[in-house]
Design an enzyme around this catalytic site. Structure first.
Site, PDB file in Angstrom:
ATOM      1  N   ASP A  55       0.863  -1.187   0.000  1.00 20.98           N
ATOM      2  CA  ASP A  55       0.000   0.000   0.000  1.00 20.98           C
ATOM      3  C   ASP A  55       0.897   1.235   0.000  1.00 20.98           C
ATOM      4  OD1 ASP A  55      -3.129   0.738   1.247  1.00 20.98           O
ATOM      5  OD2 ASP A  55      -1.564   2.274   1.234  1.00 20.98           O
ATOM      6  N   ILE A  56       0.569   2.173  -0.882  1.00 19.42           N
ATOM      7  CA  ILE A  56       1.399   3.372  -1.038  1.00 19.42           C
ATOM      8  C   ILE A  56       1.492   4.166   0.267  1.00 19.42           C
ATOM      9  CG2 ILE A  56      -0.392   5.012  -1.806  1.00 19.42           C
ATOM     10  CD1 ILE A  56       1.600   5.764  -4.085  1.00 19.42           C
ATOM     11  N   GLN A  76     -13.944   3.085   2.513  1.00 19.16           N
ATOM     12  CA  GLN A  76     -13.403   2.651   1.223  1.00 19.16           C
ATOM     13  C   GLN A  76     -13.169   3.875   0.345  1.00 19.16           C
ATOM     14  OE1 GLN A  76     -15.835  -0.137  -1.028  1.00 19.16           O
ATOM     15  NE2 GLN A  76     -14.173  -0.587  -2.469  1.00 19.16           N
ATOM     16  N   HIS A  82     -10.442  -4.745  -2.095  1.00 17.91           N
ATOM     17  CA  HIS A  82      -9.085  -5.038  -1.616  1.00 17.91           C
ATOM     18  C   HIS A  82      -9.096  -5.339  -0.128  1.00 17.91           C
ATOM     19  CE1 HIS A  82      -9.886  -0.716  -1.414  1.00 17.91           C
ATOM     20  NE2 HIS A  82      -9.178  -0.733  -0.291  1.00 17.91           N
TER      21      HIS A  82
HETATM   22  P1  DGP Z   1      -9.356   2.069   1.158  1.00 15.30           P
HETATM   23  O1  DGP Z   1      -9.422   3.388   1.853  1.00 15.30           O
HETATM   24  O2  DGP Z   1      -9.734   0.892   2.059  1.00 15.30           O
HETATM   25  O3  DGP Z   1     -10.168   2.091  -0.126  1.00 15.30           O
HETATM   26  O4  DGP Z   1      -7.824   1.842   0.791  1.00 15.30           O
HETATM   27  C1  DGP Z   1      -7.266   2.229  -0.417  1.00 15.30           C
HETATM   28  C2  DGP Z   1      -5.776   2.144  -0.250  1.00 15.30           C
HETATM   29  O5  DGP Z   1      -5.182   2.181  -1.534  1.00 15.30           O
HETATM   30  C3  DGP Z   1      -5.143   3.280   0.553  1.00 15.30           C
HETATM   31  O6  DGP Z   1      -4.632   2.764   1.779  1.00 15.30           O
HETATM   32  C4  DGP Z   1      -4.026   3.793  -0.318  1.00 15.30           C
HETATM   33  C5  DGP Z   1      -3.913   2.754  -1.411  1.00 15.30           C
HETATM   34  N1  DGP Z   1      -3.563   3.303  -2.703  1.00 15.30           N
HETATM   35  C6  DGP Z   1      -4.252   4.264  -3.381  1.00 15.30           C
HETATM   36  N2  DGP Z   1      -3.630   4.520  -4.547  1.00 15.30           N
HETATM   37  C7  DGP Z   1      -2.565   3.680  -4.617  1.00 15.30           C
HETATM   38  C8  DGP Z   1      -1.550   3.483  -5.597  1.00 15.30           C
HETATM   39  O7  DGP Z   1      -1.491   4.109  -6.650  1.00 15.30           O
HETATM   40  N3  DGP Z   1      -0.607   2.538  -5.317  1.00 15.30           N
HETATM   41  C9  DGP Z   1      -0.625   1.807  -4.167  1.00 15.30           C
HETATM   42  N4  DGP Z   1       0.344   0.917  -3.978  1.00 15.30           N
HETATM   43  N5  DGP Z   1      -1.575   1.978  -3.226  1.00 15.30           N
HETATM   44  C10 DGP Z   1      -2.530   2.918  -3.446  1.00 15.30           C
END
Ligand code: DGP
Length: 142
Positions: A30-31, A94, A100
């Site tokens: 997660d980024i 979300q 995810h």
């Molecule tokens: P949620 O809030 O449960 O929908 O989590 C979405 C997650 O996705 C959040 O913790 C950050 C992650 N995220 C968003 N954009 C990207 C991306 O471009 N790359 C990665 N690795 N993670 C991302």
């Protein structure tokens, strides 16, 4: 889906740091790295949330959960625990609408992740609880 950020990651159009991949799923960091090692597991099939899973997709995705969890735990002796979180709907936090599962390693009780809910047990009688359960049970076959 062309405008879905996780579909773009799955297709390799956006880079990600991959932990595991097969025909059905991809796991990547997660980024946000809420805590070090914070990982996402996603189905390669675009589904918005848990409500769109059928039995096969559930098996394809959730069977990987222990594998990823064990690998994260084993990766760092400082990891004391692990929160596994799946947000469904904006009200449930979300923000990316491609289903995810978050794996958030826990290091201490004051690291950068918190999850709390109020204890409302004093507000419910046994009859109230039974009514709630009966209502949910009536929808199990939906
Ligand atoms: P949620 O809030 O449960 O929908 O989590 C979405 C997650 O996705 C959040 O913790 C950050 C992650 N995220 C968003 N954009 C990207 C991306 O471009 N790359 C990665 N690795 N993670 C991302």
């Amino acid at each position: 889906m062309a405008d879905c950020i996780f579909c773009q990651i799955i297709n390799g159009d956006i880079p990600s740091v991959t932990i595991y991949e097969d025909d059905q799923v991809k796991a990547f960091l997660d980024i946000s790295q809420g805590t070090p090692g914070h990982t996402l597991l996603v189905p390669k099939k675009h589904v918005r949330d848990i409500f769109e899973y059928d039995d096969q997709l559930a098996q394809d995705v959730f069977r990987h959960v222990p594998l990823i969890a064990r690998a994260i735990k084993a990766s760092n002796p400082a990891i004391q625990g692990l929160n596994i979180v799946n947000n469904n709907g904006e009200v449930a936090y979300q923000s990316v609408f491609h289903s995810h599962i978050h794996f958030v390693p826990r290091y201490t009780d004051h690291d950068d992740f918190a999850m709390t809910f109020k204890d409302n047990s004093d507000k419910y009688t046994n009859a109230d609880l039974q009514q709630i359960a009966d209502n949910i049970k009536a929808h199990l076959e939906d």
